[in-house]
Design a protein around this motif. Structure first.
Motif, PDB file in Angstrom:
ATOM      1  N   ILE B   5       0.888  -1.162   0.000  1.00  0.00           N
ATOM      2  CA  ILE B   5       0.000   0.000   0.000  1.00  0.00           C
ATOM      3  C   ILE B   5       0.925   1.211   0.000  1.00  0.00           C
ATOM      4  N   ALA B   6       0.800   2.047  -0.995  1.00  0.00           N
ATOM      5  CA  ALA B   6       1.732   3.175  -1.102  1.00  0.00           C
ATOM      6  C   ALA B   6       1.110   4.342  -1.846  1.00  0.00           C
ATOM      7  N   GLN B   7       1.606   5.504  -1.500  1.00  0.00           N
ATOM      8  CA  GLN B   7       1.334   6.687  -2.309  1.00  0.00           C
ATOM      9  C   GLN B   7       2.152   6.516  -3.581  1.00  0.00           C
ATOM     10  N   CYS B   8       1.514   6.684  -4.720  1.00  0.00           N
ATOM     11  CA  CYS B   8       2.243   6.478  -5.974  1.00  0.00           C
ATOM     12  C   CYS B   8       1.562   7.195  -7.126  1.00  0.00           C
ATOM     13  N   SER B   9       2.341   7.399  -8.172  1.00  0.00           N
ATOM     14  CA  SER B   9       1.744   7.792  -9.451  1.00  0.00           C
ATOM     15  C   SER B   9       2.170   6.746 -10.464  1.00  0.00           C
ATOM     16  N   VAL B  10       1.355   6.557 -11.496  1.00  0.00           N
ATOM     17  CA  VAL B  10       1.587   5.460 -12.432  1.00  0.00           C
ATOM     18  C   VAL B  10       1.473   5.967 -13.867  1.00  0.00           C
ATOM     19  N   ASP B  11       2.414   5.523 -14.694  1.00  0.00           N
ATOM     20  CA  ASP B  11       2.331   5.844 -16.119  1.00  0.00           C
ATOM     21  C   ASP B  11       2.392   4.571 -16.939  1.00  0.00           C
ATOM     22  N   TYR B  12       1.468   4.481 -17.905  1.00  0.00           N
ATOM     23  CA  TYR B  12       1.461   3.329 -18.803  1.00  0.00           C
ATOM     24  C   TYR B  12       1.709   3.805 -20.221  1.00  0.00           C
ATOM     25  N   ALA B  13       2.592   3.104 -20.898  1.00  0.00           N
ATOM     26  CA  ALA B  13       2.827   3.397 -22.310  1.00  0.00           C
ATOM     27  C   ALA B  13       2.799   2.083 -23.060  1.00  0.00           C
ATOM     28  N   TYR B  90       6.057   6.929  -3.665  1.00  0.00           N
ATOM     29  CA  TYR B  90       6.364   7.982  -2.700  1.00  0.00           C
ATOM     30  C   TYR B  90       6.470   7.331  -1.317  1.00  0.00           C
ATOM     31  N   GLU B  91       5.391   7.386  -0.542  1.00  0.00           N
ATOM     32  CA  GLU B  91       5.448   6.817   0.806  1.00  0.00           C
ATOM     33  C   GLU B  91       4.830   5.421   0.835  1.00  0.00           C
ATOM     34  N   VAL B  92       5.523   4.476   1.444  1.00  0.00           N
ATOM     35  CA  VAL B  92       4.997   3.111   1.579  1.00  0.00           C
ATOM     36  C   VAL B  92       4.344   2.956   2.949  1.00  0.00           C
ATOM     37  N   GLN B  93       3.068   2.525   2.951  1.00  0.00           N
ATOM     38  CA  GLN B  93       2.354   2.384   4.215  1.00  0.00           C
ATOM     39  C   GLN B  93       2.298   0.941   4.684  1.00  0.00           C
ATOM     40  N   HIS B  94       2.458   0.032   3.726  1.00  0.00           N
ATOM     41  CA  HIS B  94       2.365  -1.395   4.072  1.00  0.00           C
ATOM     42  C   HIS B  94       3.104  -2.184   3.010  1.00  0.00           C
TER      43      HIS B  94
END
Lengths: 231, 231
Positions: B5-13, B90-94
């Motif tokens: 479980i984490a704060q993240c952004s994702v890009d798909y190409a 970014y931040e990992v919560q779990h």
DNA sequence: GTGTGTATCTCGTTC
DNA sequence: GAACGAGGTACACAC
């Protein structure tokens, strides 16, 4: 969101009946009450699931079930259709809950809409002397992707697909049949344009006098870039 | 399986481009290397994903990315298509890993196949005096779900669907066109049978002289139960 | 392997 | 809300 890793068996009764034998799986409980049962493989589709709106009820197993090793019963019921998913939980290996908040959602960019825009902007790809009439030309049975005119002034109806399948040919055929009854448009010829056209679709199209046009998406984007730079 | 479980952004190409802005999400890493990005809502489809066969590479962010708060970069690449999914963590919560083993898989029971079986067994539902010729009657362009004969001896081709859509009518039309050229079969009439027939499909079917038949699955199962009990 | 048809399809958009 | 079309469709089955 609650994540549970547990030995479980699952039964679904709804639009079909399905059963998952005893094994260790991930149970993903989303905050809207929906449940996904995932294995450690396969693609993004869960082995079984219940879509929202639905509700979860946890109950205690009866004596027989306790003897079998069941420690908890989860019953997920769909609010409207009464579909039911019953998870029989044996041993729980992991159980954690997490606050995720609302997701801002996915930003998509370009597929058929982009192809349509590109082809409309470079209508000469249909052949010399073609002019655009309009995109999404409405007919009684739905919109034709692109309507153009060829050098001789005849109407050209274009059906666009990423992958050209037999369905697309049928769709275009229906449009052509209708449009050729309209004296303002007739005669209307058809062009089936796609990044890839399956042999069966090509056969059917050509048998019906529909021209097939394979589009090169990357090359078309190149045209677009060039145009953007030049003007 | 690894759950993060984490704060993240994702890009798909890949076949399209897509972006997920910064938010807290579940990252599910399956043992085959595939990755699912889930939010705490929606249905079973992940926000973004990479299907197997694919591989994950973890790398360190550059200075600019570190300043932005990125602690790790996950790059998931599809083995064949070269599609890429890049997760900026970014931040990992779990973060936890679990052994699940191979899943025995889903046991499904009955939808269209069951409908077909039931209709074949109760062929009178097509009308008085109808007799079954056979299920899955092969033609050059595919199998007709049910072939029967009516009281007058004329052939009856039945196309079965759970939900009767325009595609099904097109499919049946192609079969009828072909079969009516066969002197052993002609004349062949069509029946479009489904649990639910959409208005547009019904219109198209009836316009082409195809009879529409709405099937009651539960009632048919009832017939079946009665038959099972009686004989 | 590829091609074809179904799906507890899901997901958008439009009417 | 219903209907229709598209999907990074996925998935099973036939050839």
């Amino acid at each position: 969101m609650r994540l549970v890793i547990a030995q479980c068996s699952v039964d679904y009764a709804g639009r079909l009946s399905a059963h998952l034998p005893l094994a260790t799986r991930l149970l993903m409980l989303k905050s809207d009450g929906s449940l996904l049962v995932h294995s450690d493989g396969g693609s993004y589709k869960p082995l079984n699931w219940m879509s929202p709106p639905c509700s979860l009820a946890v109950s205690q197993p009866d004596e027989l079930q306790v003897e079998a090793g069941i420690t908890e019963l989860w019953t997920v019921t769909h609010a409207k259709t009464a579909d039911q998913l019953i998870v029989s939980i044996y041993e729980v290996q992991h159980d954690s809950a997490h606050e995720l908040g609302v997701d801002p959602g996915l930003i998509k960019d370009g597929v058929e809409a982009h192809l349509q825009k590109l082809l409309a902007e470079h209508i000469h790809l249909l052949g010399d002397g073609h002019t655009l009439v309009r995109r999404e030309y409405m007919t009684a049975i739905g919109p034709v992707d692109i309507l153009a005119r060829d050098a001789s002034g005849a109407s050209v109806a274009v059906e666009l697909k990423r992958r050209g399948d037999i369905d697309g040919v049928e769709q275009l055929t229906r449009y052509l049949e209708l449009m050729n009854r309209d004296p303002h448009l007739a005669p209307v010829v058809g062009v089936f344009a796609a990044q890839q056209i399956k042999p069966q679709a090509r056969m059917l199209a050509e048998d019906r006098g529909i021209r097939c046009l394979v589009l090169d998406y990357d090359a078309m984007r190149g045209l677009d870039d060039t145009a953007s730079k030049l003007f």
